[in-house]
Write an enzyme that holds these catalytic residues in place. Structure first.
Site, PDB file in Angstrom:
ATOM      1  CE  LYS A  14      40.539  38.341  49.611  1.00  0.00           C
ATOM      2  NZ  LYS A  14      39.787  37.171  50.104  1.00  0.00           N
ATOM      3  NE  ARG A  89      44.659  33.957  48.066  1.00  0.00           N
ATOM      4  CZ  ARG A  89      43.831  34.813  47.472  1.00  0.00           C
ATOM      5  NH1 ARG A  89      44.301  35.891  46.898  1.00  0.00           N
ATOM      6  NH2 ARG A  89      42.539  34.585  47.458  1.00  0.00           N
ATOM      7  NE  ARG A 128      32.684  34.950  44.798  1.00  0.00           N
ATOM      8  CZ  ARG A 128      33.909  35.168  45.287  1.00  0.00           C
ATOM      9  NH1 ARG A 128      34.164  36.249  45.973  1.00  0.00           N
ATOM     10  NH2 ARG A 128      34.844  34.271  45.102  1.00  0.00           N
ATOM     11  NE  ARG A 161      36.306  33.594  41.689  1.00  0.00           N
ATOM     12  CZ  ARG A 161      36.992  34.136  42.687  1.00  0.00           C
ATOM     13  NH1 ARG A 161      36.846  35.406  42.977  1.00  0.00           N
ATOM     14  NH2 ARG A 161      37.829  33.407  43.394  1.00  0.00           N
ATOM     15  NE  ARG A 172      38.503  30.184  46.325  1.00  0.00           N
ATOM     16  CZ  ARG A 172      37.278  30.630  46.031  1.00  0.00           C
ATOM     17  NH1 ARG A 172      36.391  29.798  45.503  1.00  0.00           N
ATOM     18  NH2 ARG A 172      36.959  31.873  46.236  1.00  0.00           N
TER      19      ARG A 172
HETATM   20  P1  ADP Z   1      39.189  34.685  46.769  1.00  0.00           P
HETATM   21  O1  ADP Z   1      37.719  34.793  46.583  1.00  0.00           O
HETATM   22  O2  ADP Z   1      39.627  33.307  47.152  1.00  0.00           O
HETATM   23  O3  ADP Z   1      39.754  35.736  47.635  1.00  0.00           O
HETATM   24  P2  ADP Z   1      40.722  35.742  44.474  1.00  0.00           P
HETATM   25  O4  ADP Z   1      39.899  36.278  43.376  1.00  0.00           O
HETATM   26  O5  ADP Z   1      41.468  36.709  45.326  1.00  0.00           O
HETATM   27  O6  ADP Z   1      39.750  34.811  45.310  1.00  0.00           O
HETATM   28  O7  ADP Z   1      41.770  34.683  43.903  1.00  0.00           O
HETATM   29  C1  ADP Z   1      41.340  33.584  43.126  1.00  0.00           C
HETATM   30  C2  ADP Z   1      42.462  32.569  42.963  1.00  0.00           C
HETATM   31  O8  ADP Z   1      43.606  33.191  42.310  1.00  0.00           O
HETATM   32  C3  ADP Z   1      43.049  32.007  44.267  1.00  0.00           C
HETATM   33  O9  ADP Z   1      42.263  30.960  44.790  1.00  0.00           O
HETATM   34  C4  ADP Z   1      44.427  31.556  43.783  1.00  0.00           C
HETATM   35  O10 ADP Z   1      44.343  30.361  43.040  1.00  0.00           O
HETATM   36  C5  ADP Z   1      44.829  32.659  42.817  1.00  0.00           C
HETATM   37  N1  ADP Z   1      45.546  33.741  43.531  1.00  0.00           N
HETATM   38  C6  ADP Z   1      45.090  35.004  43.759  1.00  0.00           C
HETATM   39  N2  ADP Z   1      45.975  35.717  44.469  1.00  0.00           N
HETATM   40  C7  ADP Z   1      47.034  34.885  44.703  1.00  0.00           C
HETATM   41  C8  ADP Z   1      48.263  35.006  45.412  1.00  0.00           C
HETATM   42  N3  ADP Z   1      48.590  36.156  46.029  1.00  0.00           N
HETATM   43  N4  ADP Z   1      49.098  33.954  45.420  1.00  0.00           N
HETATM   44  C9  ADP Z   1      48.790  32.812  44.829  1.00  0.00           C
HETATM   45  N5  ADP Z   1      47.636  32.603  44.165  1.00  0.00           N
HETATM   46  C10 ADP Z   1      46.759  33.621  44.110  1.00  0.00           C
END
Ligand code: ADP
Ligand code: ZN
Length: 217
Positions: A14, A89, A128, A161, A172
């Site tokens: 994404k 999400r 990553r 990360r 996750r």
């Molecule tokens: P990923 O690689 O899992 O897509 P992101 O960078 O989008 O990672 O998000 C990292 C973390 O931030 C998620 O695992 C969650 O803990 C939190 N997070 C991000 N977006 C949301 C959301 N829409 N609702 C709840 N938590 C979120």
């Protein structure tokens, strides 16, 4: 109007696609993950609240996340459209977004879902590296930066990360299947859903998604 949601499991690509798409279509990139990480780095009240939750791979509570997005979507630069990356999400988040969209006159026009098998997700996440400054993603074997450990786009030093470890990744992914996957039917029912093969080479996939966005402009 390009009011776009980019969804898919952790590691689906994404962020990588979003980075290219926002440059190409001049849209604000609204990544809730990036916003939380910025809050954590700055040690704001939001960051302090979200830090442990994110590190273990859980979801930040809906009310907190929705308030953050609502604030961001009401800023002027979203008037010409937006690219949401990592939001919604959960079903409650999608419902809240629907209300926000009506309020600000910018309803979602397309949901792009990136499909990638679990084994490939694990491979991507474990290698990553990310840029803490501009959010760009790399992979130690298959998407190397030009200079090892340095971001091509902005020159900052790359990091791994905290939530890119085996245990947090499992959490996750579980959360993804349980809470996020139901959005597929939610958006299919609204005729907004379109899925793409996230294992295709970056440029090829970017081309396919871009064609879809061109048609919506
Ligand atoms: P990923 O690689 O899992 O897509 P992101 O960078 O989008 O990672 O998000 C990292 C973390 O931030 C998620 O695992 C969650 O803990 C939190 N997070 C991000 N977006 C949301 C959301 N829409 N609702 C709840 N938590 C979120
Ligand atoms: Zn960078």
């Amino acid at each position: 109007m390009l009011n776009i949601i980019l969804m898919g499991p952790p590691g689906a690509g994404k962020g990588t696609q979003a980075t290219h798409l926002v440059d190409k279509f001049h849209l604000p990139h609204i990544s809730t993950g990036d916003m939380f990480r910025e809050a954590i780095a700055k040690k704001t009240p939001l960051g302090l609240q979200a830090q442990a939750i994110i590190a273990r791979g859980d979801l930040v509570p809906d009310d907190v996340t929705c308030a953050l997005v609502k604030e961001r979507l009401s800023q002027d630069d979203c008037a010409k459209g937006y690219l949401l990356d990592g939001f919604p999400r959960t079903i409650p988040q999608a419902e809240a977004l629907e209300k926000m969209g009506e309020e600000i006159g910018r309803p979602v026009t397309l949901v792009i879902d990136l499909e990638v098998p679990e084994a490939e997700l694990i491979r991507r996440i474990s290698g990553r590296r990310v840029c803490p400054k501009c959010g760009a993603s790399y992979h130690i074997d298959t998407m190397k930066p030009k200079v090892e450990g340095i971001c091509d786009r902005c020159g900052a030093e790359l990091i791994q990360r905290k939530d890119d470890n085996a245990e947090s990744f499992k959490t996750r992914l579980d959360n993804y299947y349980k809470s996020t996957q139901p959005l597929v039917d939610f958006y299919k029912a609204k005729g907004l859903y379109k899925c793409f093969d996230g294992t295709k080479p970056l440029q090829e996939l970017l081309g396919e998604i871009s064609a879809e966005l061109e048609a919506l402009k």
